[in-house]
Design a protein around this motif. Structure first.
Motif, mmCIF file in Angstrom:
data_model
loop_
_atom_site.group_PDB
_atom_site.id
_atom_site.type_symbol
_atom_site.label_atom_id
_atom_site.label_comp_id
_atom_site.label_asym_id
_atom_site.label_seq_id
_atom_site.Cartn_x
_atom_site.Cartn_y
_atom_site.Cartn_z
ATOM 1 N N GLY A 114 32.908 47.095 7.617
ATOM 2 C CA GLY A 114 31.673 47.013 6.843
ATOM 3 C C GLY A 114 30.429 46.929 7.699
ATOM 4 O O GLY A 114 29.397 46.406 7.269
ATOM 5 N N ILE A 115 30.508 47.454 8.921
ATOM 6 C CA ILE A 115 29.407 47.375 9.884
ATOM 7 C C ILE A 115 28.917 48.775 10.221
ATOM 8 O O ILE A 115 29.705 49.650 10.588
ATOM 9 C CB ILE A 115 29.852 46.648 11.171
ATOM 10 N N GLY A 116 27.613 49.000 10.088
ATOM 11 C CA GLY A 116 27.022 50.285 10.435
ATOM 12 C C GLY A 116 26.587 50.318 11.892
ATOM 13 O O GLY A 116 26.529 49.290 12.571
ATOM 14 N N LEU A 117 26.245 51.515 12.372
ATOM 15 C CA LEU A 117 25.848 51.696 13.765
ATOM 16 C C LEU A 117 24.442 52.276 13.834
ATOM 17 O O LEU A 117 24.160 53.323 13.248
ATOM 18 C CB LEU A 117 26.836 52.622 14.481
ATOM 19 N N VAL A 118 23.564 51.585 14.549
ATOM 20 C CA VAL A 118 22.177 51.987 14.739
ATOM 21 C C VAL A 118 22.002 52.438 16.186
ATOM 22 O O VAL A 118 22.345 51.698 17.108
ATOM 23 C CB VAL A 118 21.213 50.825 14.429
ATOM 24 N N MET A 119 21.461 53.634 16.392
ATOM 25 C CA MET A 119 21.278 54.146 17.752
ATOM 26 C C MET A 119 19.849 53.920 18.209
ATOM 27 O O MET A 119 18.896 54.122 17.452
ATOM 28 C CB MET A 119 21.618 55.634 17.829
ATOM 29 N N ASP A 120 19.709 53.504 19.451
ATOM 30 C CA ASP A 120 18.409 53.286 20.078
ATOM 31 C C ASP A 120 18.021 54.580 20.794
ATOM 32 O O ASP A 120 18.642 54.956 21.797
ATOM 33 C CB ASP A 120 18.531 52.133 21.085
ATOM 34 N N LEU A 121 17.013 55.274 20.276
ATOM 35 C CA LEU A 121 16.589 56.543 20.852
ATOM 36 C C LEU A 121 15.254 56.384 21.571
ATOM 37 O O LEU A 121 14.393 55.616 21.159
ATOM 38 C CB LEU A 121 16.458 57.617 19.770
ATOM 39 N N VAL A 122 15.098 57.157 22.641
ATOM 40 C CA VAL A 122 13.870 57.143 23.432
ATOM 41 C C VAL A 122 13.242 58.526 23.360
ATOM 42 O O VAL A 122 13.819 59.506 23.822
ATOM 43 C CB VAL A 122 14.151 56.767 24.897
ATOM 44 N N LEU A 123 12.064 58.605 22.765
ATOM 45 C CA LEU A 123 11.352 59.871 22.617
ATOM 46 C C LEU A 123 10.231 60.011 23.637
ATOM 47 O O LEU A 123 9.784 61.123 23.921
ATOM 48 C CB LEU A 123 10.750 59.974 21.214
ATOM 49 N N ASN A 124 9.781 58.897 24.172
ATOM 50 C CA ASN A 124 8.572 58.894 24.995
ATOM 51 C C ASN A 124 8.822 59.298 26.444
ATOM 52 O O ASN A 124 7.991 59.947 27.068
ATOM 53 C CB ASN A 124 7.950 57.499 24.968
ATOM 54 N N HIS A 125 9.975 58.906 26.998
ATOM 55 C CA HIS A 125 10.201 59.110 28.419
ATOM 56 C C HIS A 125 11.680 59.348 28.697
ATOM 57 O O HIS A 125 12.513 59.310 27.790
ATOM 58 C CB HIS A 125 9.694 57.901 29.215
ATOM 59 N N PHE A 126 12.005 59.568 29.960
ATOM 60 C CA PHE A 126 13.386 59.795 30.362
ATOM 61 C C PHE A 126 13.539 59.325 31.807
ATOM 62 O O PHE A 126 12.599 58.817 32.416
ATOM 63 C CB PHE A 126 13.767 61.262 30.188
ATOM 64 N N GLY A 127 14.739 59.459 32.373
ATOM 65 C CA GLY A 127 14.975 59.010 33.740
ATOM 66 C C GLY A 127 14.578 60.050 34.764
ATOM 67 O O GLY A 127 14.780 61.258 34.560
ATOM 68 N N SER A 128 14.032 59.605 35.880
ATOM 69 C CA SER A 128 13.531 60.532 36.903
ATOM 70 C C SER A 128 14.639 61.312 37.598
ATOM 71 O O SER A 128 14.356 62.274 38.313
ATOM 72 C CB SER A 128 12.719 59.762 37.949
ATOM 73 N N GLU A 129 15.902 60.929 37.396
ATOM 74 C CA GLU A 129 17.014 61.691 37.975
ATOM 75 C C GLU A 129 17.566 62.736 37.009
ATOM 76 O O GLU A 129 18.563 63.400 37.318
ATOM 77 C CB GLU A 129 18.131 60.739 38.408
ATOM 78 N N HIS A 130 16.940 62.881 35.870
ATOM 79 C CA HIS A 130 17.322 63.952 34.941
ATOM 80 C C HIS A 130 17.054 65.305 35.594
ATOM 81 O O HIS A 130 16.117 65.460 36.384
ATOM 82 C CB HIS A 130 16.501 63.815 33.655
ATOM 83 N N GLU A 131 17.868 66.298 35.255
ATOM 84 C CA GLU A 131 17.700 67.632 35.836
ATOM 85 C C GLU A 131 16.334 68.235 35.520
ATOM 86 O O GLU A 131 15.848 69.105 36.258
ATOM 87 C CB GLU A 131 18.797 68.575 35.326
ATOM 88 N N TRP A 132 15.672 67.740 34.479
ATOM 89 C CA TRP A 132 14.356 68.276 34.141
ATOM 90 C C TRP A 132 13.318 68.007 35.243
ATOM 91 O O TRP A 132 12.340 68.750 35.361
ATOM 92 C CB TRP A 132 13.855 67.668 32.834
ATOM 93 N N MET A 133 13.516 66.961 36.016
ATOM 94 C CA MET A 133 12.556 66.704 37.094
ATOM 95 C C MET A 133 12.674 67.724 38.218
ATOM 96 O O MET A 133 11.697 68.037 38.904
ATOM 97 C CB MET A 133 12.758 65.297 37.650
ATOM 98 N N LYS A 134 13.878 68.236 38.415
ATOM 99 C CA LYS A 134 14.103 69.229 39.454
ATOM 100 C C LYS A 134 13.884 70.646 38.936
ATOM 101 O O LYS A 134 13.563 71.556 39.700
ATOM 102 C CB LYS A 134 15.526 69.095 39.997
ATOM 103 N N ASP A 135 14.069 70.820 37.636
ATOM 104 C CA ASP A 135 14.013 72.165 37.059
ATOM 105 C C ASP A 135 13.443 72.048 35.638
ATOM 106 O O ASP A 135 14.178 72.046 34.658
ATOM 107 C CB ASP A 135 15.429 72.763 37.046
ATOM 108 N N LYS A 136 12.131 71.960 35.537
ATOM 109 C CA LYS A 136 11.475 71.757 34.241
ATOM 110 C C LYS A 136 11.626 73.004 33.370
ATOM 111 O O LYS A 136 11.393 74.129 33.842
ATOM 112 C CB LYS A 136 9.989 71.447 34.432
ATOM 113 N N PRO A 137 11.978 72.841 32.102
ATOM 114 C CA PRO A 137 12.082 74.000 31.207
ATOM 115 C C PRO A 137 10.762 74.762 31.065
ATOM 116 O O PRO A 137 10.762 75.978 30.912
ATOM 117 C CB PRO A 137 12.518 73.389 29.879
ATOM 118 N N THR A 138 9.646 74.039 31.091
ATOM 119 C CA THR A 138 8.317 74.651 31.062
ATOM 120 C C THR A 138 7.417 73.830 31.984
ATOM 121 O O THR A 138 7.694 72.650 32.249
ATOM 122 C CB THR A 138 7.700 74.661 29.644
#
Length: 618
Positions: A230-254
């Motif tokens: 009887g327990i639901g699951l709530v996800m904590d999402l981050v829209l504002n920022h991300f980690g600097s080791e994400h591939e986007w820092m090395k290869d930005k989509p735009t």
């Protein structure tokens, strides 16, 4: 000739490997699958591979699915496939090919029958907030994972301690007995950072659970097994920022994917945290941008949600997790720091897809005029329209701590709580606010109340019986404490019984002192009462101006009335109920929640010193 290999890896990352005699290139596909029968018929698939934009992809004929276009950017390593999926499209596998003879399959899955009508968390719920790394270690084999930058270091306050999703699954019977109805985990997504990766807010993969926490499949299993309790699951999402080791820092989509061109500039591009600029009619454009576009720290680059491809990516990512993990809600970190036009689109897209869902945004301010701006239904002076159902009530949190620590006077003590709740006229739906005594970013309530058991019990009784959705931080039930340190690593202390070698075990009660046992029993009583109380879930709040160190109020529904008396005095009070006749009606008696004794309402009550009295009238 290139030879095609396509497979689903552990963690559900769809990867297509195009093998040649000399090298192997991996193409990542995001999202890795979708579902037939979604309300929004549009889907945008991100492809990432070296010079993928130079390849000409087409969709093999599939009834009800049309490839509308392919968007290319200033980075040839990305391509975005734009699909239109009609309501009549059947589940199956889409087949994409290019003119070089390569191909990959894309799963279009079957939706759960009641997915669109899922019920989000509401004012009858108690949300239990967990830092997974600090709660329970259910699988010691993943404490350190090869290829991840940070290994386990349980003795370091800022290190990884080994808690994981399996530990939470193992704790579900305890949480059920405690009375929890929802789980909010700080982000369990991959944080492949060199240090301080345990907290989860520097995400390096938006579609995969961190392997030190488990896997996508295990997260799905947590959701399914929690639902059995009887327990639901709530996800904590981050829209504002991300980690600097994400591939986007090395290869930005735009080039405009990251604010300030992906440059922290030694703090010159740090956020001002001046959230008031969003509504300030006198604010400069410079100050507005410094708040919304500024970075938190150099390791958390700030995303530019004005970029339409990124906006779509973030919208689809949220919907993907709701469908995949069968979520009952989302908590959004640092809500107001993102572009506000994007936030309107993001929340609207989710609420159109799931009309009964719930999302709570973090707007850390004690000023309800600022916080209420974001709640759906608010008519704002600047014309801004939000679809966000809930916001966190920092005003009440701050007022409650002040009230219990201050001496009583005309403008101190309980009047702080009374005035905070009196500001509810600013909110379109105050019953859908998230109320809490503490969380993962602030000192624990027991600490803030100077390790006073009686005050802590009053604080939690108030929060678990007033209007709104209740949230409780893990370990509050056994008085976890960070006295002497405000370091986040000490606030996010290990849960007793969750890790090997601990002498105290909150799951079994072993080693708990008398105060901890008292608090755990109090919380268990309150949470299980909330589960079945129509007055708490849906009842009207009527409160009375504090007097003589006592704050009192009623929760009233057709089936039930609940009376609450919070006595801060160090002596017992004889308490006349004459002023409460408007909420008592013709009722003559009630039952005390904590000791089950019958209480007559026709004569004055005895309010014990430094205590909360909860009376139930059926």
């Amino acid at each position: 000739m290139k030879k095609l290999i396509h497979t689903l890896l552990a963690g559900s990352l769809l990867t297509t490997c195009l093998a040649t005699t000399s090298a192997v290139n991996a193409m990542t596909v995001s999202p890795q699958n979708w579902w037939a029968g979604m309300q929004n018929s549009s889907l945008q698939i991100m492809l990432h591979e070296t010079e993928i934009a130079k390849q000409q992809w087409y969709l093999e004929s599939y009834p009800g699915v049309e490839l509308k276009s392919i968007t290319k950017t200033d980075n040839a390593n990305y391509a975005f496939i734009n699909l239109e999926i009609s309501p009549n499209a059947k589940p199956g596998k889409l087949l994409f090919k290019n003119r070089a003879g390569d191909q990959f399959e894309y799963p279009l899955l079957t939706r759960d029958k009641q997915s669109a009508e899922r019920q989000g968390f509401d004012s009858g719920d108690t949300i239990y907030l967990i830092n997974p790394d600090r709660f329970a270690n259910g699988d010691s084999s993943n404490d350190t994972v090869q290829g991840m930058a940070e290994a386990a270091s349980p003795s370091e306050r800022g290190g990884r301690h080994g808690g994981d999703i399996q530990g939470i699954i193992n704790a579900l019977p305890y949480l059920d007995e405690l009375g929890v109805t929802q789980l909010w985990l700080t982000p369990p997504l991959e944080n492949n950072m060199a240090s301080y990766s345990y907290h989860g807010y520097a995400i390096t993969d938006f579609y995969n659970i961190d392997p030190r926490m488990g896997s996508n499949e295990l997260y799905h299993e947590l959701s399914a097994k929690a639902k059995q309790h009887g327990i639901g699951l709530v996800m904590d999402l981050v829209l504002n920022h991300f980690g600097s080791e994400h591939e986007w820092m090395k290869d930005k989509p735009t080039t405009d994917w990251i604010n300030f061109n992906g440059d922290f500039a030694d703090g010159k591009h740090a956020t001002s945290h001046a959230r008031q600029t969003i509504q300030d009619p006198h604010a400069s454009e410079f100050d507005k941008r410094q708040f919304s576009d500024g970075w938190f720290v150099s390791t958390m680059p700030d995303l530019n949600q004005r970029q339409p491809l990124l906006a779509t990516y973030l919208i689809q990512n949220a919907i993907w997790w709701i469908e995949y993990a069968d979520l009952s809600g989302i908590r959004v970190d640092t809500y107001s720091y993102s572009d506000k036009a994007f936030l309107a689109d993001w929340t609207k897209a989710i609420m159109v897809e799931y009309p009964n869902f719930n999302i709570v945004g973090e707007e850390w301010t004690s000023n309800p005029a600022i916080a209420s701006y974001w709640q759906a239904g608010k008519i704002n002076n600047d014309g801004y329209t939000s679809s966000l159902p809930s916001v966190m009530d920092f005003s009440l949190q701050e007022s409650l701590i002040q009230a219990l620590n201050e001496d009583e006077s005309w403008n101190t003590g309980w009047v702080k709580v009374y005035e905070s709740l009196a500001n509810d006229f600013l909110y379109p739906n105050p019953d859908n606010l998230l109320v809490f005594a503490d969380n993962h970013d602030m000192s624990r309530v027991y600490t803030e109340l100077k390790q006073d058991l009686a005050k802590t019990k009053m604080a939690m009784t108030m929060l678990l019986t007033t209007r709104g959705i209740a949230q409780m931080y893990y370990g509050t039930e056994v008085l976890l404490d960070n006295t002497g340190s405000n370091d986040h690593g000490d606030i996010r202390i290990d849960f007793p019984g969750g890790f090997a070698g601990q002498k105290t075990n909150a799951f079994t009660g072993q080693g708990l002192n008398s105060d901890q046992v008292d608090m755990q029993q109090t919380i268990t009583t309150l949470l299980n009462f909330r589960k079945n109380s129509p007055a708490i879930a849906k009842g009207k709040l009527t409160h009375f101006s504090p007097k003589q160190g006592v704050y009192s109020y009623a929760r009233i529904s057709e089936q039930q009335t609940v009376l609450v008396f919070l006595n801060k005095n160090t002596t017992a009070k004889t308490w006349s109920l004459d002023y409460m006749r408007e909420v008592l009606g013709n009722h003559k008696s009630a039952t005390a929640l904590f000791n089950k004794q019958k209480v007559k309402l026709t004569k004055p009550l005895t309010l014990p010193a430094m205590s909360a009295l909860v009376l139930v009238i059926e």
